[in-house]
Design an enzyme around this catalytic site. Structure first.
Site: not given
Ligand code: PAF
Length: 284
Positions: A31-32, A34, A36-38, A149-150, A153
């Site tokens: 979801m932007g 961003l 270091e994790g991303h 972390k998620d 999900q």
């Molecule tokens: O983890 C996230 O940033 C969001 O839940 C995702 C997976 C991009 C879905 O919108």
């Protein structure tokens, strides 16, 4: 700079051209905002795949009423800069492209969405799975990368991929932490300096449970939870949504003495910011 693509049709054309050349594709949905994790996910994709797509889309359907959809940080230019030179494309579809009409058909998660964050954010994981399914159709990756972390999900996305037969692999990658242990999160930027210090109660709690698990014997799940709670309680500003010890695959709450591996997970609100974290516990 990574190419910015807004239109799903244009993305499909680009992916089709890569496919004609037999190139593999890694995909990091975000979801932007961003951090270091991303970027660790993007780097992992870069090592395994010839091409890498990062999506940046703040998905309205995964936010509940009163949650932070409107104030969620939107930092597209910075995100694009950070993706350079790791990603080939930053895909930023519009809300209209992702939701061309009112959504009536949803990907409904199963029982693993009932507890943890699912219990506190009704409809959240339905929104996540639905948008992730749409993104998978648009991007058509070989491998997709999610952060631990998620954790819930990640488990739910893996279940969706397996049970709905998406032809791709899901990698759940390690949580990236600040030097003092705070899990990286786009929401950390909401924290004032005082709150940033208070937020360390999450990892302190998890590490207390980890020490207990490693301390010998088979600790009671209740004692593990109490160890987390005691650390969090040292910060009066921290309001607990949940502290749970669950099975790492089914996410069912565990009871009795710990056996094998267990996931310690918690969600805590510091002011108006809701933070989550988790740690996989093992006995010595
Ligand atoms: O983890 C996230 O940033 C969001 O839940 C995702 C997976 C991009 C879905 O919108």
């Amino acid at each position: 700079m990574a190419d910015l693509i807004v239109s799903p049709q244009e993305l499909r054309r680009r992916v089709a051209a890569w496919r004609r050349e037999g190139q593999t594709l890694g995909f990091v949905p975000t979801m932007g905002a961003l951090h270091e994790g991303h970027l660790s996910l993007v780097r992992q994709a870069r090592t395994e795949c010839k091409r890498v797509v990062v999506s940046v889309f703040v998905n309205p359907s995964q936010f509940g009423p009163g949650e932070d959809f409107s104030r969620y940080p939107r930092t597209l230019e910075e995100d694009r800069r950070l993706c350079d030179p790791l990603a080939d494309v930053v895909f930023t579809p519009t809300v209209e492209a992702m939701y061309p009409s009112a959504q009536e058909v949803w990907v409904e998660p199963g029982p693993s969405a009932r507890g943890l964050c699912g219990a506190f954010r009704p409809g959240h994981f339905r929104g996540v799975l639905t948008v992730v399914a749409k993104l998978f159709h648009m991007v058509d990756p070989d491998i997709t990368y999610f952060g631990s972390k998620d954790y819930q999900q990640g488990v739910l996305v893996k279940q969706m991929v397996r049970q709905l037969g998406f032809p791709l692999e899901v990698r759940l990658c390690p949580t990236v932490r600040e030097p003092d242990g705070l899990a990286m999160s786009s929401r950390n930027r909401y924290l004032s300096p005082a709150q940033r210090a208070q937020a360390l109660c999450l990892i302190r709690g998890l590490r207390a449970a980890e020490r207990l698990a490693l301390g010998g014997g088979r600790p009671e799940v209740g004692a593990l939870k109490a160890a987390v709670a005691a650390e969090v309680a040292k910060v009066p500003e921290a309001k607990v949504d949940y502290i749970e010890i669950v099975h790492p695959e089914s996410l069912e709450p565990l009871t009795g003495a710990m056996r094998g591996e267990a996931l310690a997970a918690l969600a805590v609100r510091i002011g108006t910011t809701r933070l989550i974290d988790n740690l996989l516990l093992r006995t010595a």
